[in-house]
Design an enzyme around this catalytic site. Structure first.
Site, PDB file in Angstrom:
ATOM      1  N   ASN A   1     -11.712  -1.811  -7.326  1.00  0.00           N
ATOM      2  CA  ASN A   1     -10.661  -2.368  -7.462  1.00  0.00           C
ATOM      3  C   ASN A   1     -10.882  -3.841  -7.427  1.00  0.00           C
ATOM      4  O   ASN A   1     -10.306  -4.781  -6.802  1.00  0.00           O
ATOM      5  CB  ASN A   1      -9.580  -2.134  -6.462  1.00  0.00           C
ATOM      6  CG  ASN A   1      -8.084  -2.385  -6.742  1.00  0.00           C
ATOM      7  OD1 ASN A   1      -8.089  -2.837  -7.774  1.00  0.00           O
ATOM      8  ND2 ASN A   1      -7.454  -2.488  -5.569  1.00  0.00           N
TER       9      ASN A   1
ATOM     10  N   ASP B   1     -20.869   2.985  -3.627  1.00  0.00           N
ATOM     11  CA  ASP B   1     -19.504   3.507  -2.874  1.00  0.00           C
ATOM     12  C   ASP B   1     -20.280   3.983  -1.429  1.00  0.00           C
ATOM     13  O   ASP B   1     -21.149   4.640  -1.253  1.00  0.00           O
ATOM     14  CB  ASP B   1     -19.251   4.862  -3.708  1.00  0.00           C
ATOM     15  CG  ASP B   1     -18.058   5.781  -3.103  1.00  0.00           C
ATOM     16  OD1 ASP B   1     -17.651   5.462  -1.823  1.00  0.00           O
ATOM     17  OD2 ASP B   1     -17.693   6.529  -3.407  1.00  0.00           O
TER      18      ASP B   1
ATOM     19  N   LYS C   1      -5.643   1.819  -1.516  1.00  0.00           N
ATOM     20  CA  LYS C   1      -4.546   1.045  -1.032  1.00  0.00           C
ATOM     21  C   LYS C   1      -3.171   1.062  -1.455  1.00  0.00           C
ATOM     22  O   LYS C   1      -2.431   0.533  -1.207  1.00  0.00           O
ATOM     23  CB  LYS C   1      -4.963  -0.389  -0.358  1.00  0.00           C
ATOM     24  CG  LYS C   1      -5.173  -1.131  -1.888  1.00  0.00           C
ATOM     25  CD  LYS C   1      -5.111  -2.547  -1.468  1.00  0.00           C
ATOM     26  CE  LYS C   1      -5.102  -3.604  -2.874  1.00  0.00           C
ATOM     27  NZ  LYS C   1      -5.218  -4.999  -2.464  1.00  0.00           N
TER      28      LYS C   1
ATOM     29  N   SER D   1      -3.243  -1.357   8.918  1.00  0.00           N
ATOM     30  CA  SER D   1      -1.957  -1.814   8.469  1.00  0.00           C
ATOM     31  C   SER D   1      -0.772  -1.458   9.475  1.00  0.00           C
ATOM     32  O   SER D   1      -0.717  -0.398  10.310  1.00  0.00           O
ATOM     33  CB  SER D   1      -1.843  -1.118   6.932  1.00  0.00           C
ATOM     34  OG  SER D   1      -0.505  -1.034   6.640  1.00  0.00           O
TER      35      SER D   1
ATOM     36  N   TYR E   1      -1.504   7.565   2.259  1.00  0.00           N
ATOM     37  CA  TYR E   1      -2.134   6.180   2.531  1.00  0.00           C
ATOM     38  C   TYR E   1      -2.116   5.930   3.921  1.00  0.00           C
ATOM     39  O   TYR E   1      -3.279   5.576   4.788  1.00  0.00           O
ATOM     40  CB  TYR E   1      -1.735   5.145   1.703  1.00  0.00           C
ATOM     41  CG  TYR E   1      -2.093   3.780   2.286  1.00  0.00           C
ATOM     42  CD1 TYR E   1      -3.290   3.485   2.013  1.00  0.00           C
ATOM     43  CD2 TYR E   1      -1.153   2.784   2.965  1.00  0.00           C
ATOM     44  CE1 TYR E   1      -3.703   1.987   2.414  1.00  0.00           C
ATOM     45  CE2 TYR E   1      -1.393   1.665   3.321  1.00  0.00           C
ATOM     46  CZ  TYR E   1      -2.681   1.218   3.267  1.00  0.00           C
ATOM     47  OH  TYR E   1      -3.086  -0.093   3.758  1.00  0.00           O
TER      48      TYR E   1
ATOM     49  N   LYS F   1      -4.953   5.657   7.487  1.00  0.00           N
ATOM     50  CA  LYS F   1      -4.862   4.568   8.405  1.00  0.00           C
ATOM     51  C   LYS F   1      -5.238   5.070   9.916  1.00  0.00           C
ATOM     52  O   LYS F   1      -5.824   4.504  10.698  1.00  0.00           O
ATOM     53  CB  LYS F   1      -4.035   3.414   8.214  1.00  0.00           C
ATOM     54  CG  LYS F   1      -4.190   2.815   6.929  1.00  0.00           C
ATOM     55  CD  LYS F   1      -5.604   1.877   6.849  1.00  0.00           C
ATOM     56  CE  LYS F   1      -5.922   1.299   5.408  1.00  0.00           C
ATOM     57  NZ  LYS F   1      -7.253   0.802   5.405  1.00  0.00           N
TER      58      LYS F   1
ATOM     59  N   PHE G   1       0.266  -7.156   8.353  1.00  0.00           N
ATOM     60  CA  PHE G   1       1.634  -6.888   7.780  1.00  0.00           C
ATOM     61  C   PHE G   1       1.437  -7.162   6.213  1.00  0.00           C
ATOM     62  O   PHE G   1       0.795  -6.372   5.707  1.00  0.00           O
ATOM     63  CB  PHE G   1       2.542  -8.150   8.721  1.00  0.00           C
ATOM     64  CG  PHE G   1       2.877  -7.251   9.905  1.00  0.00           C
ATOM     65  CD1 PHE G   1       1.867  -7.210  10.878  1.00  0.00           C
ATOM     66  CD2 PHE G   1       4.165  -6.810  10.046  1.00  0.00           C
ATOM     67  CE1 PHE G   1       2.272  -6.233  12.028  1.00  0.00           C
ATOM     68  CE2 PHE G   1       4.310  -5.691  11.238  1.00  0.00           C
ATOM     69  CZ  PHE G   1       3.642  -5.744  12.036  1.00  0.00           C
TER      70      PHE G   1
ATOM     71  N   ARG H   1      13.849   1.464  -3.029  1.00  0.00           N
ATOM     72  CA  ARG H   1      12.484   1.975  -3.426  1.00  0.00           C
ATOM     73  C   ARG H   1      12.459   3.114  -2.304  1.00  0.00           C
ATOM     74  O   ARG H   1      12.584   2.869  -0.987  1.00  0.00           O
ATOM     75  CB  ARG H   1      11.438   1.111  -3.538  1.00  0.00           C
ATOM     76  CG  ARG H   1      10.002   1.578  -3.549  1.00  0.00           C
ATOM     77  CD  ARG H   1       8.988   0.645  -3.968  1.00  0.00           C
ATOM     78  NE  ARG H   1       8.704   0.000  -2.835  1.00  0.00           N
ATOM     79  CZ  ARG H   1       7.811  -1.051  -2.689  1.00  0.00           C
ATOM     80  NH1 ARG H   1       7.078  -1.435  -4.070  1.00  0.00           N
ATOM     81  NH2 ARG H   1       7.529  -1.689  -1.693  1.00  0.00           N
TER      82      ARG H   1
ATOM     83  N   ASP I   1      10.930   2.606   1.605  1.00  0.00           N
ATOM     84  CA  ASP I   1      10.853   1.330   2.016  1.00  0.00           C
ATOM     85  C   ASP I   1      11.418   1.144   3.604  1.00  0.00           C
ATOM     86  O   ASP I   1      12.710   1.635   3.606  1.00  0.00           O
ATOM     87  CB  ASP I   1      11.576   0.363   0.979  1.00  0.00           C
ATOM     88  CG  ASP I   1      10.827  -0.342   0.308  1.00  0.00           C
ATOM     89  OD1 ASP I   1       9.412  -0.443   0.290  1.00  0.00           O
ATOM     90  OD2 ASP I   1      11.105  -0.829  -0.870  1.00  0.00           O
TER      91      ASP I   1
HETATM   92  N1  UDP Z   1       9.939  -5.207  -3.820  1.00  0.00           N
HETATM   93  C1  UDP Z   1      10.744  -5.473  -4.724  1.00  0.00           C
HETATM   94  N2  UDP Z   1      10.277  -5.578  -5.953  1.00  0.00           N
HETATM   95  C2  UDP Z   1       9.053  -5.157  -6.445  1.00  0.00           C
HETATM   96  C3  UDP Z   1       8.180  -5.124  -5.549  1.00  0.00           C
HETATM   97  C4  UDP Z   1       8.543  -4.997  -4.050  1.00  0.00           C
HETATM   98  O1  UDP Z   1      12.129  -5.827  -4.408  1.00  0.00           O
HETATM   99  O2  UDP Z   1       8.986  -5.283  -7.436  1.00  0.00           O
HETATM  100  C5  UDP Z   1      10.160  -5.693  -2.381  1.00  0.00           C
HETATM  101  C6  UDP Z   1       9.896  -4.213  -1.686  1.00  0.00           C
HETATM  102  O3  UDP Z   1      11.261  -3.222  -1.612  1.00  0.00           O
HETATM  103  C7  UDP Z   1       9.948  -4.826  -0.171  1.00  0.00           C
HETATM  104  C8  UDP Z   1       9.161  -5.889  -0.198  1.00  0.00           C
HETATM  105  O4  UDP Z   1       9.290  -6.605  -1.748  1.00  0.00           O
HETATM  106  O5  UDP Z   1      10.899  -4.876   0.413  1.00  0.00           O
HETATM  107  C9  UDP Z   1       7.819  -6.007  -0.205  1.00  0.00           C
HETATM  108  O6  UDP Z   1       7.175  -4.910  -1.078  1.00  0.00           O
HETATM  109  P1  UDP Z   1       5.573  -4.574  -1.094  1.00  0.00           P
HETATM  110  O7  UDP Z   1       5.241  -3.456  -1.900  1.00  0.00           O
HETATM  111  O8  UDP Z   1       4.932  -5.797  -1.476  1.00  0.00           O
HETATM  112  O9  UDP Z   1       5.185  -4.421   0.364  1.00  0.00           O
HETATM  113  P2  UDP Z   1       5.353  -3.352   1.558  1.00  0.00           P
HETATM  114  O10 UDP Z   1       6.526  -2.558   0.782  1.00  0.00           O
HETATM  115  O11 UDP Z   1       4.131  -2.718   1.710  1.00  0.00           O
HETATM  116  O12 UDP Z   1       5.920  -3.899   2.806  1.00  0.00           O
END
Ligand code: UDP
Length: 337
Positions: free
Chosen positions: A37, A60, A86, A126, A151, A155, A179, A294, A297
């Protein structure tokens, strides 16, 4: 004499910024990266920033023989361990790939370190280990709970393996719980290189502004937060990288078996606040729509990062606008492709 640090995954997003900061702080750096990556040219880009060559092994870390050969050739004093897959979503679809690579990689690394009597390690973890918490700011004493994804499981398991080795085998481990790292080096020479369609918010924003994506979907605005969108603790990747230097200094000299630090700014920003900051620094209107939530979340999470501030004598220098400004400059440096 300067100490030599092995950085696994040192050409990746956080790894590359950490190599820069380690070199700037007079560490000799050796990188091992399998390019799964990342790109080889990142090594030259690091050198363009620091003026120092990057000693690179393309391999690797799960390949025990290769890793053994590296430790035979280099006199390693400590390791910063990033190399891992990740993507949260991918880990749900391909859990075994994640268990094998991330947990297997940690075991392979610890075995070789043990054989060569290298005891100091900084591990890239994380805030996902806190799971679906309702409590913010969150400090390091918060229980580690069931992971939200494979994932996250990797961790938690890797942290646990490291703690075992610290308790029983003389390893000195510093666990760093990130974070939300965002932004790029102010030189715009290194930054995040997402594979395919980005899952994370900030690369999606910058790719949308660059015309690569049509519009951003905000994942839900009916959360119990002031503007209804999720809150996260976004931290500039250079601030994060600098914390790794402090953590390595500490790991090389520490008395206690292991230690754990949250790395964040201690401030939460909503998705809409991030978009607003981006629009301000870029002078553009970001096309976005509100979509469904999503799955998986967490509603809101931000760090109590006071332990790192006090014990590692580390503070964040960059604010949200700096994060957006550097992320945007980096995106622009990549062109519209
Ligand atoms: N998010 C969003 N649209 C996107 C990608 C992320 O609204 O296309 C939001 C997601 O729901 C979260 C925040 O942005 O509230 C951070 O998401 P990210 O995937 O960057 O980090 P993580 O979810 O791992 O904290």
């Amino acid at each position: 004499m300067n100490k030599t640090i092995l950085v696994t995954g040192g050409l990746g997003y956080i790894g590359s910024h950490t190599v820069v900061e380690l070199q700037k702080n007079a560490y000799n750096v050796v990188v091992v990266d399998d390019l799964s990556n990342s790109k080889k040219e990142v090594a030259e880009r690091i050198t363009a920033i620091t003026g120092e060559p990057v000693k690179l092994y393309i391999s690797d870390i799960n390949d025990q023989d290769d890793l053994e050969a590296l430790f035979e050739l280099e006199a390693i004093d400590g390791v910063v361990h990033f190399a891992a897959f990740k993507s949260v979503g991918e880990s749900v679809n391909e859990p075994f790939k994640y268990y094998a690579n991330n947990i297997g990689g940690m075991i392979a690394l610890q075995k070789v370190m043990n054989k060569h009597r290298v005891s100091s390690v900084v591990f890239s973890s994380s805030c996902t280990v806190y799971g679906d918490t309702k409590q913010s700011p969150i400090d390091e004493t918060h229980p580690v709970v069931d992971a939200i994804s494979p994932y996250g499981t990797t961790k938690i398991v890797c942290e646990q393996i490291l703690k075992d080795l610290c308790k029983h085998s003389g390893v000195k481990g510093v666990i760093l719980r990130y974070f939300n790292p965002v932004g790029a080096h102010p030189s715009a020479r290194i930054g995040e290189l997402p594979l395919g369609v980005p899952n994370n918010l900030v690369p999606y924003i910058t790719q949308t502004a660059a015309g690569i994506r049509e519009k951003l979907t905000v994942f839900g605005n009916d959360y119990n937060t002031p503007d209804g969108t999720n809150i996260r603790d976004y931290i500039h990747v250079v601030d994060l990288a600098k914390a790794h230097v402090k953590a390595m200094d500490y790991a090389l000299t520490m008395d206690q078996e292991y230690d754990i630090f949250n790395l964040g700014t201690g401030k939460g920003h909503s998705v809409l606040e991030v978009i607003k900051a981006f629009e301000k620094v870029s002078g553009t209107d970001l096309p976005h729509v509100i979509g469904d939530r999503r799955t998986g979340d967490v509603e809101q999470i931000w760090a109590d990062a006071s332990k790192a501030e006090n014990k590692l004598e580390w503070t964040c220098q960059y604010d949200m606008e700096d994060m957006m400004d550097t992320a945007w400059k980096w995106q622009q440096s990549l062109g519209a492709g």
